[in-house]
Design an enzyme around this catalytic site. Structure first.
Site, PDB file in Angstrom:
ATOM      1  N   GLY A  71      73.337  20.236  15.679  1.00  0.00           N
ATOM      2  CA  GLY A  71      72.805  20.733  14.405  1.00  0.00           C
ATOM      3  C   GLY A  71      73.071  22.211  14.202  1.00  0.00           C
ATOM      4  O   GLY A  71      72.289  22.916  13.566  1.00  0.00           O
ATOM      5  N   CYS A 128      81.963  20.407  10.525  1.00  0.00           N
ATOM      6  CA  CYS A 128      80.860  19.859  11.331  1.00  0.00           C
ATOM      7  C   CYS A 128      80.381  18.551  10.719  1.00  0.00           C
ATOM      8  O   CYS A 128      80.065  18.502   9.538  1.00  0.00           O
ATOM      9  CB  CYS A 128      79.695  20.851  11.397  1.00  0.00           C
ATOM     10  SG  CYS A 128      78.225  20.106  12.137  1.00  0.00           S
TER      11      CYS A 128
HETATM   12  C1  DHB Z   1      78.133  20.228  15.783  1.00  0.00           C
HETATM   13  C2  DHB Z   1      79.079  20.982  15.133  1.00  0.00           C
HETATM   14  C3  DHB Z   1      80.370  20.550  15.097  1.00  0.00           C
HETATM   15  O1  DHB Z   1      81.354  21.226  14.469  1.00  0.00           O
HETATM   16  C4  DHB Z   1      80.713  19.362  15.734  1.00  0.00           C
HETATM   17  O2  DHB Z   1      81.968  18.922  15.710  1.00  0.00           O
HETATM   18  C5  DHB Z   1      79.782  18.631  16.384  1.00  0.00           C
HETATM   19  C6  DHB Z   1      78.481  19.074  16.418  1.00  0.00           C
HETATM   20  C7  DHB Z   1      76.705  20.613  15.791  1.00  0.00           C
HETATM   21  O3  DHB Z   1      76.352  21.754  16.043  1.00  0.00           O
HETATM   22  O4  DHB Z   1      75.893  19.725  15.518  1.00  0.00           O
END
Ligand code: DHB
Length: 304
Positions: A71, A128
């Site tokens: 997160g 993400c």
């Molecule tokens: C998170 C961020 C990301 O870019 C990813 O690929 C996986 C998890 C995170 O912080 O939840």
């Protein structure tokens, strides 16, 4: 010249095997990767505001790799700046500062905060998979949004090379990479975690992750990473950092042959420990010698 020494966007790397973003949570802790022999280090993504992250558990293992839903836990740009500054004075390998924003204007703002610290690179995490509920789909899922994010960030990053980190969760990753190149990104990083995915505890009858779903990493996603890097290499001229389930020296050679100039080794640190860097370095060097290569960069794009 050392067989593993290479340059990326004009910056020298002692070896092409780098730590991707998000494997280590705390900024000062990232020095462990340098001590382990990584050629470069990407810090965990920083956002404008501090974030506490998602409920635990945040990282779980499954037979093909990991699911993670951290997160984007981070101290926020104001608090992170001092820590990054101190880290940059200590680190002897090139450092990539990773930034995440949900609004394009925030990317510009956060890049301008980081620029004075003069890291070797700035990476825009356009991808993400874990914050849809709060912010909607990642910017990297849109060709136009990726173009705008890079273009705006570029206004404030000046001579610091800007890397766009892309998601595999698109129909045509090469199109997104092309848009980033057109917006003057200096490099592409691919791939971010896949999914999100879910694992259910059949006894408790509930998803295992605190946030129910999370980005998928590890060996299961490697063929997708290799295909994405292969397609991006055919579409753009800017160099690529290839990552996604790279666990063995053969994987590293494979993704370089697909077109990667640098290789991210992330989940493999959980699977094999930090010694994975020294081991892969030694093994790739043996391969280069046996096969008659002068330098590791000769592998880039050989599969085309
Ligand atoms: C998170 C961020 C990301 O870019 C990813 O690929 C996986 C998890 C995170 O912080 O939840």
């Amino acid at each position: 010249m050392n067989k593993l020494e290479t340059t990326f966007c004009g910056i020298k790397f002692k070896n092409p095997f780098i730590l991707p973003s998000g494997i280590i949570a705390e900024i000062p802790e990232h020095i462990k990767a340098e001590k382990a022999g990584a050629g470069g280090i990407t810090l965990k993504s920083i956002t404008v505001e501090k974030r506490g992250g998602h409920p635990y558990p945040r990282i779980i293992k499954f037979p093909g790799g990991f699911l993670n839903s951290v997160g984007l836990r981070n101290p926020g740009i104001k608090n992170a700046k001092q820590q990054i500054k101190e880290f940059l004075t200590k680190a002897k390998v090139p450092i990539i500062v990773s930034l995440f924003a949900t609004k394009i204007s925030d990317f510009q703002k956060i890049v301008s905060e980081i620029f004075p610290l003069k890291p070797a690179f700035i990476e825009l995490n356009l991808s993400c998979p874990n914050v849809d509920d709060e912010f909607g789909k990642p910017l990297g899922m849109g060709v136009d949004a990726s173009f705008e994010a890079v273009k705006k960030a570029k206004k404030n990053s000046f001579n610091i090379p800007l890397i766009a980190k892309l998601t595999p969760n698109v129909a045509n990753i090469a199109e997104v990479a092309k848009a980033c190149e057109k917006a003057e990104a200096d490099a592409i990083s691919a791939i971010n975690t896949l999914g999100p995915g879910m694992v259910i505890d059949i006894k408790k009858k509930r998803p295992v992750l605190g946030n129910k779903k999370g980005g998928v990493s590890g060996p299961a996603i490697k063929p997708i990473a290799v295909r994405c890097v292969y397609e991006i290499y055919e579409a753009v001229k800017i160099p690529i950092i290839g990552m996604g389930g790279i666990t063995t020296w053969e994987d590293a050679v494979e993704i370089m042959m697909a077109g990667a100039s640098l290789v991210g080794i992330g989940s493999a640190v959980y699977l094999r420990g930090y010694r994975v860097f020294e081991e892969i370095k030694k093994e790739v060097e043996v391969f280069l010698r046996k096969e008659g290569y002068y330098n590791v960069s000769e592998l880039i794009g050989l599969a085309h």
